[in-house]
Design a protein around this motif. Sequence first.
Motif, mmCIF file in Angstrom:
data_model
loop_
_atom_site.group_PDB
_atom_site.id
_atom_site.type_symbol
_atom_site.label_atom_id
_atom_site.label_comp_id
_atom_site.label_asym_id
_atom_site.label_seq_id
_atom_site.Cartn_x
_atom_site.Cartn_y
_atom_site.Cartn_z
ATOM 1 N N GLU A 150 40.392 42.178 33.800
ATOM 2 C CA GLU A 150 40.818 42.759 35.078
ATOM 3 C C GLU A 150 42.237 42.306 35.433
ATOM 4 O O GLU A 150 43.083 43.122 35.827
ATOM 5 C CB GLU A 150 39.838 42.345 36.177
ATOM 6 C CG GLU A 150 40.172 42.928 37.541
ATOM 7 C CD GLU A 150 39.134 42.554 38.584
ATOM 8 O OE1 GLU A 150 39.421 42.719 39.781
ATOM 9 O OE2 GLU A 150 38.033 42.085 38.212
ATOM 10 N N GLU A 154 50.342 51.669 47.481
ATOM 11 C CA GLU A 154 49.176 52.561 47.587
ATOM 12 C C GLU A 154 48.555 52.794 46.216
ATOM 13 O O GLU A 154 47.326 52.754 46.067
ATOM 14 C CB GLU A 154 49.620 53.892 48.205
ATOM 15 C CG GLU A 154 48.500 54.907 48.342
ATOM 16 C CD GLU A 154 48.996 56.243 48.877
ATOM 17 O OE1 GLU A 154 48.263 57.246 48.745
ATOM 18 O OE2 GLU A 154 50.123 56.290 49.421
ATOM 19 N N THR A 197 46.732 49.609 44.950
ATOM 20 C CA THR A 197 45.444 49.435 45.610
ATOM 21 C C THR A 197 44.388 50.345 44.978
ATOM 22 O O THR A 197 43.256 49.921 44.705
ATOM 23 C CB THR A 197 45.564 49.751 47.115
ATOM 24 O OG1 THR A 197 46.501 48.854 47.700
ATOM 25 C CG2 THR A 197 44.222 49.611 47.819
ATOM 26 N N LYS A 198 44.776 51.577 44.714
ATOM 27 C CA LYS A 198 43.858 52.537 44.086
ATOM 28 C C LYS A 198 43.502 52.088 42.666
ATOM 29 O O LYS A 198 42.344 52.149 42.251
ATOM 30 C CB LYS A 198 44.506 53.927 44.055
ATOM 31 C CG LYS A 198 43.613 55.011 43.470
ATOM 32 C CD LYS A 198 44.357 56.347 43.347
ATOM 33 C CE LYS A 198 44.740 56.912 44.674
ATOM 34 N NZ LYS A 198 45.346 58.270 44.555
ATOM 35 N N LYS A 219 43.546 49.007 41.417
ATOM 36 C CA LYS A 219 42.668 47.827 41.462
ATOM 37 C C LYS A 219 41.227 48.242 41.715
ATOM 38 O O LYS A 219 40.287 47.680 41.133
ATOM 39 C CB LYS A 219 43.142 46.865 42.546
ATOM 40 C CG LYS A 219 44.389 46.078 42.188
ATOM 41 C CD LYS A 219 44.775 45.139 43.329
ATOM 42 C CE LYS A 219 45.981 44.281 42.970
ATOM 43 N NZ LYS A 219 46.381 43.398 44.097
ATOM 44 N N ARG A 220 41.031 49.218 42.592
ATOM 45 C CA ARG A 220 39.681 49.691 42.898
ATOM 46 C C ARG A 220 39.035 50.315 41.664
ATOM 47 O O ARG A 220 37.862 50.064 41.364
ATOM 48 C CB ARG A 220 39.728 50.707 44.044
ATOM 49 C CG ARG A 220 38.340 51.173 44.503
ATOM 50 C CD ARG A 220 38.412 52.056 45.730
ATOM 51 N NE ARG A 220 39.077 53.323 45.459
ATOM 52 C CZ ARG A 220 40.271 53.654 45.943
ATOM 53 N NH1 ARG A 220 40.949 52.787 46.694
ATOM 54 N NH2 ARG A 220 40.816 54.812 45.659
ATOM 55 N N LEU A 221 39.807 51.118 40.929
ATOM 56 C CA LEU A 221 39.276 51.751 39.722
ATOM 57 C C LEU A 221 38.943 50.712 38.647
ATOM 58 O O LEU A 221 37.940 50.841 37.945
ATOM 59 C CB LEU A 221 40.294 52.761 39.181
ATOM 60 C CG LEU A 221 40.492 54.034 40.003
ATOM 61 C CD1 LEU A 221 41.711 54.806 39.510
ATOM 62 C CD2 LEU A 221 39.253 54.907 39.941
ATOM 63 N N LYS A 275 38.021 47.563 39.152
ATOM 64 C CA LYS A 275 36.798 46.878 39.568
ATOM 65 C C LYS A 275 35.565 47.740 39.300
ATOM 66 O O LYS A 275 34.518 47.245 38.874
ATOM 67 C CB LYS A 275 36.877 46.511 41.053
ATOM 68 C CG LYS A 275 37.815 45.348 41.351
ATOM 69 C CD LYS A 275 37.746 44.946 42.805
ATOM 70 C CE LYS A 275 38.665 43.768 43.088
ATOM 71 N NZ LYS A 275 38.251 42.547 42.340
ATOM 72 N N GLN A 276 35.695 49.053 39.532
ATOM 73 C CA GLN A 276 34.577 49.962 39.271
ATOM 74 C C GLN A 276 34.254 49.995 37.781
ATOM 75 O O GLN A 276 33.080 50.004 37.385
ATOM 76 C CB GLN A 276 34.917 51.369 39.778
ATOM 77 C CG GLN A 276 34.967 51.490 41.294
ATOM 78 C CD GLN A 276 35.483 52.844 41.757
ATOM 79 O OE1 GLN A 276 35.956 53.653 40.948
ATOM 80 N NE2 GLN A 276 35.401 53.104 43.049
#
Length: 357
Positions: free
Chosen positions: A139, A183, A186-187, A189-191, A193-194
């Motif tokens: 990650e 922006e 942030t997007k 990082k979310r992907l 983690k998923q």
Amino acid sequence: MLPRYSELDDARPLVYIDQNVIDALRKQKLLGIIPNFHKDFRAVYSDETLKEIKRAADGGGDAKPFLQVLCELDAYHIRRVTDSNFVPQNEILIRSLSPFQLYDEYANNLNLEYLIESQTLINQKMMGGLPDMSLTEVEMHLVNAFERLHDDILKPLDDLGEDGLPQAFIDNLKKNIESNQEEQLTKFKRLVKQSIAAFQTQVDSSELSILLQFRENLNVNPLRLNNITPPNVVEQIWQEVIKNEVMANSEVTIEQFFGVTEKSPAFPEHDNAPSDHVIGVYQILNMVGYYPDKKPHDSNSFVSTSSDMMHASMGYYCSAIMSCDDRFVKKTSAAYEFLNIPTHVLHVVEENKKVAC
């Protein structure tokens, strides 16, 4: 997408040259290809070719003989176009610059490649590789790669003042770019983690790689799969897969199983291109055991497999693709057939010092 090449001023068909063909030519094999090839065809290669040449050079080899082969073929470079957020589009750019110049350009701008290679780490863990790298480290590696790429975007702005642009304009431009970067980060990082979470749910306590779990759960025999002959190779493999009771009773379609989806998990707001579908089908064919690559958990083998998938995907934009690798030819042919891609897959062999396809 780029218009069919015959519709352009130069009607010579595009022929994608796999790295193993370039390597064979470098070793003075298959020389019958070179003399008149450019008269009837336009040889093309991609960033994946340059990446493989760079790997050879990093391993102690010499990039020059590979690049010289591309010069002798009068080869052109093709690359998928990306938007401002680095999302690949269903278009290609064809460039006629010297392979030596393009190699230098590639070797001096590796942050995008660093991001792309970082995104393969999860897949490599799936194959049982990278035993010493934790998912947390994967990650962190991904996020760092994304940040490095965006830092590259800001660097050229520092030179704009030398061109006479007002500093206030430059500062405002930087501010807008940095806001958009935040922006996007942030997007991203979310992907990430998923993806990590999805990976963790698929690994059971036996610590088998997902690849081994996948094959054991399906109970598909690679030896039986390798006896399948065209046509409809993918459909025949699907019939073997749904002999599994769980798969037969599921709502999974053949398209879903082979990764042919309209949207990418990484870029859900964008449609997948047919070249992306090639990667999905190729990967699943490899995983179920249809002419599979050897030692997929090994880092070098995994990198080679990843390159093969990229070469196959770039072949979508061409009239033909040439390769000396029988496993590659079998999987690529099956993927193109299933996806109704008209690209011809040519298996190049040397018979009595003559080239045959």
